[in-house]
Design a protein around this motif. Structure first.
Motif, PDB file in Angstrom:
ATOM      1  N   LEU A   1      -4.725   5.940   7.519  1.00 41.54           N
ATOM      2  CA  LEU A   1      -5.598   5.067   8.284  1.00 41.54           C
ATOM      3  C   LEU A   1      -5.567   3.644   7.736  1.00 41.54           C
ATOM      4  O   LEU A   1      -5.539   3.441   6.519  1.00 41.54           O
ATOM      5  N   VAL A   2      -5.574   2.661   8.635  1.00 42.71           N
ATOM      6  CA  VAL A   2      -5.632   1.250   8.245  1.00 42.71           C
ATOM      7  C   VAL A   2      -6.882   0.651   8.880  1.00 42.71           C
ATOM      8  O   VAL A   2      -7.026   0.660  10.110  1.00 42.71           O
ATOM      9  N   LEU A   3      -7.782   0.124   8.049  1.00 41.30           N
ATOM     10  CA  LEU A   3      -9.034  -0.459   8.510  1.00 41.30           C
ATOM     11  C   LEU A   3      -9.048  -1.959   8.202  1.00 41.30           C
ATOM     12  O   LEU A   3      -8.483  -2.395   7.199  1.00 41.30           O
TER      13      LEU A   3
ATOM     14  N   TRP B   1       0.413   6.301  -5.167  1.00 43.30           N
ATOM     15  CA  TRP B   1       0.664   6.137  -3.735  1.00 43.30           C
ATOM     16  C   TRP B   1       0.217   4.767  -3.234  1.00 43.30           C
ATOM     17  O   TRP B   1       0.654   4.311  -2.170  1.00 43.30           O
ATOM     18  N   ASP B   2      -0.677   4.097  -3.974  1.00 47.43           N
ATOM     19  CA  ASP B   2      -1.151   2.775  -3.553  1.00 47.43           C
ATOM     20  C   ASP B   2       0.013   1.817  -3.302  1.00 47.43           C
ATOM     21  O   ASP B   2      -0.021   1.015  -2.369  1.00 47.43           O
ATOM     22  N   ALA B   3       1.032   1.899  -4.155  1.00 47.53           N
ATOM     23  CA  ALA B   3       2.170   0.990  -4.052  1.00 47.53           C
ATOM     24  C   ALA B   3       3.004   1.240  -2.806  1.00 47.53           C
ATOM     25  O   ALA B   3       3.816   0.385  -2.415  1.00 47.53           O
ATOM     26  N   LEU B   4       2.816   2.396  -2.153  1.00 46.21           N
ATOM     27  CA  LEU B   4       3.492   2.675  -0.893  1.00 46.21           C
ATOM     28  C   LEU B   4       2.595   2.358   0.299  1.00 46.21           C
ATOM     29  O   LEU B   4       3.064   1.906   1.339  1.00 46.21           O
ATOM     30  N   MET B   5       1.295   2.578   0.124  1.00 47.68           N
ATOM     31  CA  MET B   5       0.346   2.311   1.204  1.00 47.68           C
ATOM     32  C   MET B   5       0.275   0.819   1.532  1.00 47.68           C
ATOM     33  O   MET B   5       0.162   0.434   2.698  1.00 47.68           O
ATOM     34  N   LEU B   6       0.318  -0.026   0.508  1.00 48.66           N
ATOM     35  CA  LEU B   6       0.196  -1.471   0.741  1.00 48.66           C
ATOM     36  C   LEU B   6       1.330  -2.030   1.605  1.00 48.66           C
ATOM     37  O   LEU B   6       1.068  -2.721   2.596  1.00 48.66           O
TER      38      LEU B   6
ATOM     39  N   ILE C   1      -6.582   2.732   3.880  1.00 49.39           N
ATOM     40  CA  ILE C   1      -6.580   1.426   3.241  1.00 49.39           C
ATOM     41  C   ILE C   1      -7.446   0.504   4.093  1.00 49.39           C
ATOM     42  O   ILE C   1      -7.377   0.543   5.327  1.00 49.39           O
ATOM     43  N   CYS C   2      -8.295  -0.287   3.434  1.00 50.09           N
ATOM     44  CA  CYS C   2      -9.204  -1.176   4.145  1.00 50.09           C
ATOM     45  C   CYS C   2      -9.062  -2.601   3.622  1.00 50.09           C
ATOM     46  O   CYS C   2      -9.150  -2.829   2.404  1.00 50.09           O
ATOM     47  N   PHE C   3      -8.849  -3.545   4.514  1.00 45.81           N
ATOM     48  CA  PHE C   3      -8.769  -4.959   4.148  1.00 45.81           C
ATOM     49  C   PHE C   3     -10.129  -5.618   4.385  1.00 45.81           C
ATOM     50  O   PHE C   3     -10.674  -5.561   5.493  1.00 45.81           O
ATOM     51  N   GLY C   4     -10.675  -6.235   3.325  1.00 46.78           N
ATOM     52  CA  GLY C   4     -11.915  -6.975   3.467  1.00 46.78           C
ATOM     53  C   GLY C   4     -11.638  -8.395   3.926  1.00 46.78           C
ATOM     54  O   GLY C   4     -10.498  -8.771   4.207  1.00 46.78           O
ATOM     55  N   GLU C   5     -12.690  -9.204   4.016  1.00 45.55           N
ATOM     56  CA  GLU C   5     -12.535 -10.590   4.430  1.00 45.55           C
ATOM     57  C   GLU C   5     -11.923 -11.411   3.302  1.00 45.55           C
ATOM     58  O   GLU C   5     -12.254 -11.231   2.134  1.00 45.55           O
TER      59      GLU C   5
ATOM     60  N   LEU D   1      12.543   5.121   3.447  1.00 47.42           N
ATOM     61  CA  LEU D   1      12.282   6.282   2.583  1.00 47.42           C
ATOM     62  C   LEU D   1      10.799   6.448   2.278  1.00 47.42           C
ATOM     63  O   LEU D   1      10.291   7.576   2.244  1.00 47.42           O
ATOM     64  N   THR D   2      10.092   5.343   2.043  1.00 42.60           N
ATOM     65  CA  THR D   2       8.686   5.437   1.654  1.00 42.60           C
ATOM     66  C   THR D   2       7.748   5.558   2.851  1.00 42.60           C
ATOM     67  O   THR D   2       6.874   6.427   2.888  1.00 42.60           O
ATOM     68  N   GLN D   3       7.946   4.684   3.854  1.00 45.62           N
ATOM     69  CA  GLN D   3       7.003   4.651   4.968  1.00 45.62           C
ATOM     70  C   GLN D   3       7.284   5.715   6.025  1.00 45.62           C
ATOM     71  O   GLN D   3       6.360   6.336   6.553  1.00 45.62           O
ATOM     72  N   ASP D   4       8.554   5.925   6.330  1.00 41.87           N
ATOM     73  CA  ASP D   4       8.900   6.863   7.396  1.00 41.87           C
ATOM     74  C   ASP D   4       9.041   8.298   6.910  1.00 41.87           C
ATOM     75  O   ASP D   4       8.822   9.238   7.679  1.00 41.87           O
ATOM     76  N   LEU D   5       9.400   8.455   5.640  1.00 42.17           N
ATOM     77  CA  LEU D   5       9.610   9.811   5.124  1.00 42.17           C
ATOM     78  C   LEU D   5       8.497  10.244   4.159  1.00 42.17           C
ATOM     79  O   LEU D   5       7.764  11.184   4.442  1.00 42.17           O
TER      80      LEU D   5
END
Length: 232
Positions: free
Chosen positions: A41-43, A64-69, A187-191, A27-31
């Motif tokens: 985008l995922v960086l 929306w952060d809680a769905l992006m993660l 969303i961007c993941f750091g080191e 429901l969240t990711q596909d819809l």
């Protein structure tokens, strides 16, 4: 799952339900995400650990952060769920009923209980990933990031108990301050950061470094969606 983790998970009523969790993912990711944003985008995905105890430390700019993660770091990517530590008010009512079944658990920000802290450490000791928003609230301003001390204290406590946790700074951004339909999201993941030291000075030093790294990750995410953090 260790007996202590299973016991605390049962006491908090916050296990990952085998029916609701996969359904929520669809429901969240596909819809929801695909329907609302024209681009997601995922960086820095190479910085995301695929195993071992991880504390995800994301900026908080929208619900929306809680769905992006989970889209970028959840079961489909890492083969494990994002276990969110959320405020008590978020666990009320129908929303709380669902969040409990998705593995979220509540914390009193002013006075976190030992049960909650031990549960978070049990999750980390079991090699899971825990999400804590260190700002403590949604912040849509462009002011420097200010962090509460909860995540740093949890990381140091886990380390003292022999859990080799890594902290991952995460930046989230949207093409508008308040995300709009057909906008862009990133969303961007750091080191990953190691946890060192003990005491108040260690917490302050760790938080200062984490804030800078979160700001850098957010800058990269905002540039990706065309809204640089330090625009002229």
């Amino acid at each position: 799952m260790t007996s202590s983790l299973a016991t605390r998970e049962s006491a908090l009523g916050s296990g990952v339900n085998p029916f609701w969790a996969p359904l929520a993912m669809v429901l969240t990711q596909d819809l929801a995400l695909r329907s609302y944003f024209r681009e997601r985008l995922v960086l820095g995905e190479h910085n995301l650990p695929l195993e071992g105890p991880v504390l995800l430390a994301p900026t908080h700019r929208a619900r929306w952060d809680a769905l992006m993660l989970p889209m970028a770091a959840g079961r489909r990517i890492t083969s494990r769920d994002c276990r969110f530590m959320v405020t008590r008010t978020e666990m009320d009512g129908v929303q709380g009923w669902f969040l409990h079944r998705l593995g979220c658990f509540a914390v009193d920000q002013g006075r976190p209980s030992l049960t909650t802290l031990r549960f978070a450490i049990d999750l980390l000791a079991a090699g899971q990933q825990v999400v804590v928003f260190p700002e403590g609230r949604i912040n849509r301003s462009d002011e420097p990031i200010r962090l509460q001390q909860g995540l740093a204290r949890l990381a140091l406590l886990a380390r003292r108990q022999g859990v080799p946790v890594r902290v991952l700074p995460v930046g989230l951004a949207y093409s508008e301050a308040r995300p709009r339909f057909c906008g862009r999201a990133a969303i961007c993941f750091g080191e990953a950061m190691a946890v060192e030291g003990s005491g108040r000075e260690a917490v302050r030093s760790f938080n200062a470094d984490l804030a800078l790294r979160m700001q850098s990750a957010e800058q990269a995410a905002r540039e990706a969606v065309g809204r640089p953090l330090h625009s002229p």
